[in-house]
Design a protein around this motif. Sequence first.
Motif, mmCIF file in Angstrom:
data_model
loop_
_atom_site.group_PDB
_atom_site.id
_atom_site.type_symbol
_atom_site.label_atom_id
_atom_site.label_comp_id
_atom_site.label_asym_id
_atom_site.label_seq_id
_atom_site.Cartn_x
_atom_site.Cartn_y
_atom_site.Cartn_z
ATOM 1 N N ALA A 80 -20.207 -51.059 5.085
ATOM 2 C CA ALA A 80 -19.457 -49.994 4.432
ATOM 3 C C ALA A 80 -17.968 -50.127 4.734
ATOM 4 N N LYS A 81 -17.148 -49.849 3.721
ATOM 5 C CA LYS A 81 -15.696 -49.911 3.858
ATOM 6 C C LYS A 81 -15.132 -48.491 3.815
ATOM 7 N N PHE A 82 -14.093 -48.284 4.574
ATOM 8 C CA PHE A 82 -13.441 -46.987 4.598
ATOM 9 C C PHE A 82 -12.574 -46.818 3.344
ATOM 10 N N VAL A 83 -12.727 -45.634 2.733
ATOM 11 C CA VAL A 83 -11.955 -45.328 1.528
ATOM 12 C C VAL A 83 -11.117 -44.067 1.718
ATOM 13 N N GLY A 84 -11.035 -43.583 2.931
ATOM 14 C CA GLY A 84 -10.222 -42.403 3.205
ATOM 15 C C GLY A 84 -10.821 -41.144 2.613
ATOM 16 N N LEU A 85 -9.974 -40.367 1.939
ATOM 17 C CA LEU A 85 -10.392 -39.091 1.359
ATOM 18 C C LEU A 85 -10.798 -39.214 -0.105
ATOM 19 N N GLU A 86 -11.119 -40.413 -0.544
ATOM 20 C CA GLU A 86 -11.478 -40.617 -1.950
ATOM 21 C C GLU A 86 -12.729 -39.843 -2.338
ATOM 22 N N ASN A 87 -13.720 -39.811 -1.455
ATOM 23 C CA ASN A 87 -14.954 -39.084 -1.760
ATOM 24 C C ASN A 87 -14.695 -37.588 -1.896
ATOM 25 N N TYR A 88 -13.820 -37.065 -1.053
ATOM 26 C CA TYR A 88 -13.492 -35.639 -1.147
ATOM 27 C C TYR A 88 -12.745 -35.335 -2.440
ATOM 28 N N GLY A 89 -11.874 -36.258 -2.863
ATOM 29 C CA GLY A 89 -11.198 -36.057 -4.138
ATOM 30 C C GLY A 89 -12.161 -36.056 -5.311
ATOM 31 N N THR A 90 -13.135 -36.976 -5.284
ATOM 32 C CA THR A 90 -14.156 -37.009 -6.338
ATOM 33 C C THR A 90 -14.981 -35.731 -6.342
ATOM 34 N N LEU A 91 -15.315 -35.267 -5.154
ATOM 35 C CA LEU A 91 -16.147 -34.064 -5.039
ATOM 36 C C LEU A 91 -15.394 -32.831 -5.523
ATOM 37 N N LEU A 92 -14.173 -32.666 -5.088
ATOM 38 C CA LEU A 92 -13.409 -31.476 -5.449
ATOM 39 C C LEU A 92 -12.980 -31.488 -6.910
ATOM 40 N N GLY A 93 -13.009 -32.650 -7.550
ATOM 41 C CA GLY A 93 -12.692 -32.725 -8.970
ATOM 42 C C GLY A 93 -13.887 -32.529 -9.880
#
Length: 329
Positions: A80-93
């Motif tokens: 797994a690679k770190f993507v920072g807060l990308e998942n949170y951005g996808t979720l909140l959008g």
Amino acid sequence: MSAVREQTAPHPPPSTPRPRRATGPGRRGPSKDGGHGIWPYVLIAPAVLGTLYLLVYPLGRAVVISLQDFGLRQLILGDAKFVGLENYGTLLGDSRFWEVVRRTFLFMAVNVVLIMVLSTLVALMIERLGRFGRTAVLSSLVLTWAMPVIAATTVFQWLFHSEFGIINEVLTDLGFTSFDRYAWFAHGPAAFAILVALIVWQSVPFAAITLYSALTTVPAELYESARLDGASGLRIFRSITFPVVRPIFLLVISLEVIWTFKAFVQIWVMTNGGPGDATTILPVYAVQTALSSQRYDLGSAASMVTVVLMSGVLAFYFRQMFRQEDELA
């Protein structure tokens, strides 16, 4: 004469030295921390290590996964690679996510209000019962509270079964023919109401027993004085009972907020969040996201948002509670 007096003058007795405490291999002197040494820490170490392994490690692992690109491939290969807060951005959008958040708070508010109202009424009723009635009611509450969650959920499923459920049969016999073979779990509001009834039914015993225990601490002299002054029952509860049991009342509210906010087993077993998203709240949404599309990163992000929201609700609640206590003080 002076010399004779000096020779015969009594001398003060020599001071007897205090015996020193023995310090050897058999007996140690007091340590700097009060004489306890490291033994208290050794005794609590298993509990601390167990808490770290069972609570802190899963939470930390979920935080790490929520910051990674973590799907089925990464679960197997571990790259797994770190993507920072990308998942949170996808979720909140995601508009569906915000609809689930709204439904979660609605579900929590309805349950907590019903639980506290019914629990308070049951606790007041127990206080006024005789010894036999009090024992019978408390025993019934304990048995209800002890029922496993899965068993209680299965019972409710059978109660509201479209063909064999007793609820449909009773309503049909009473003349409500529209409930003949009525599919409760195929209608969103009906399924939501059944889940609320299940959560309330499971939660009232604990809250009622706790509130009854708090009611037993109210001095009887206060009630007698209030009755002599002609105070009504509502006035007695508002001016005497509630101020005394208020700390326990607020504690029960906070526990019920946590209990209803993280309700998952009942919903997953009964409806899987359906029909549609009618009974989907944040814990169910997190599991659906992780299992349906194998997006464990988004599921972990949803779980972290759930923890943050629940912590925010409790922090706001405790802030208001402490502020009111300061005003009363």
